[in-house]
Design a protein around this motif. Structure first.
Motif, PDB file in Angstrom:
ATOM      1  N   ILE A 190     -79.236 -50.461  -0.185  1.00  0.00           N
ATOM      2  CA  ILE A 190     -78.847 -51.524   0.742  1.00  0.00           C
ATOM      3  C   ILE A 190     -79.987 -51.840   1.715  1.00  0.00           C
ATOM      4  N   TRP A 212     -77.462 -59.139   3.552  1.00  0.00           N
ATOM      5  CA  TRP A 212     -76.137 -59.110   2.955  1.00  0.00           C
ATOM      6  C   TRP A 212     -75.224 -60.062   3.717  1.00  0.00           C
ATOM      7  N   CYS A 224     -68.167 -60.067  -0.376  1.00  0.00           N
ATOM      8  CA  CYS A 224     -69.495 -59.692   0.115  1.00  0.00           C
ATOM      9  C   CYS A 224     -70.497 -60.081  -0.971  1.00  0.00           C
ATOM     10  N   ARG A 262     -75.024 -60.305  -1.904  1.00  0.00           N
ATOM     11  CA  ARG A 262     -76.406 -60.088  -1.501  1.00  0.00           C
ATOM     12  C   ARG A 262     -77.053 -61.439  -1.249  1.00  0.00           C
TER      13      ARG A 262
END
Lengths: 118, 102
Positions: free
Chosen positions: A29, A34, A95, A97
């Motif tokens: 991450i 994000w 969610c 990227r």
């Protein structure tokens, strides 16, 4: 291949706080951006905000007063908190990227339906 | 804030048709344009980024273009898999969506 998975309660009472987690696998991450995006039933997609791995955030002005995004690099997880929810916050929450250069979303979670109802 | 007006909201077409979806932006957006396909119950799928860059694995019948404030997604020959809803996106704004149906 990066994979994202949202989790959290599917039902929240009006005026309470909606809390979701996004677990990221297949990659770190860190060093990435994000985002959270939602899709109310019968409506279009709405960008909620983004967070960098450093914790820096940018929020949709229409939600800014109620939203908090956070990131836990040790767990490879993102979090979303939305306070004082109403029926208008009922949506599928995703969610994703964010590729900041170009500002687009290349990997998405499957989404989680959150219903606001008493 | 950038405003996007996507049209049409619904488009009826047949297999083999050439289909065009348009987003009109409130200002010049350079190449900050992406297009997504969404099937019912699924997450959006990125088709095109930076106005015309096709994502890996996306068929070449999907074509993105930009002229001033007019952003266009063209499907050159509609296939059965293409019946879905399509969204344009510029930074934190999405278009309203175009449902492509038979």
């Amino acid at each position: 291949q990066v994979q994202l998975q949202e989790s959290g309660p599917g039902l929240v009472k009006p005026s309470e706080t909606l809390s979701l987690i996004c677990s990221v696998s297949g990659g770190s991450i860190s060093s990435d951006y994000w985002s959270w995006i939602r899709h109310p039933p019968g409506k279009g997609l709405e960008w909620i905000g983004h967070i960098y791995s450093s914790g820096a955030t940018n929020y949709n002005p229409s939600l800014k007063s109620r939203i908090t995004l956070s990131i836990d690099t040790s767990k490879n997880q993102l979090s979303l908190r939305l306070t004082s929810v109403t029926a208008a916050d009922t949506a599928v929450y995703y969610c994703a990227r964010l590729v900041f250069e170009g500002y687009y979303f290349d990997f998405w979670g499957q989404g989680i339906l959150v219903t606001v109802s008493s | 804030d950038i405003q996007l007006t996507q049209s049409p909201s619904t488009l009826s077409a047949s297999v083999g048709d050439r289909v065009t979806i348009t987003c009109r932006a409130s200002q010049i957006v350079s190449s900050w344009v992406a297009w997504y396909q969404q099937r019912p119950g699924k997450a959006p799928k990125l088709l095109i980024s930076k106005a015309f860059s096709l994502e890996s694995g996306v068929p070449s019948r999907f074509i993105g273009s930009e002229s001033g404030t007019e952003l266009t997604l063209t499907i050159s020959s509609l296939q059965p898999d293409d019946f879905a809803t399509y969204y344009c996106q510029v930074i934190g704004t999405f278009g309203q969506g175009t449902k492509v149906e038979i």
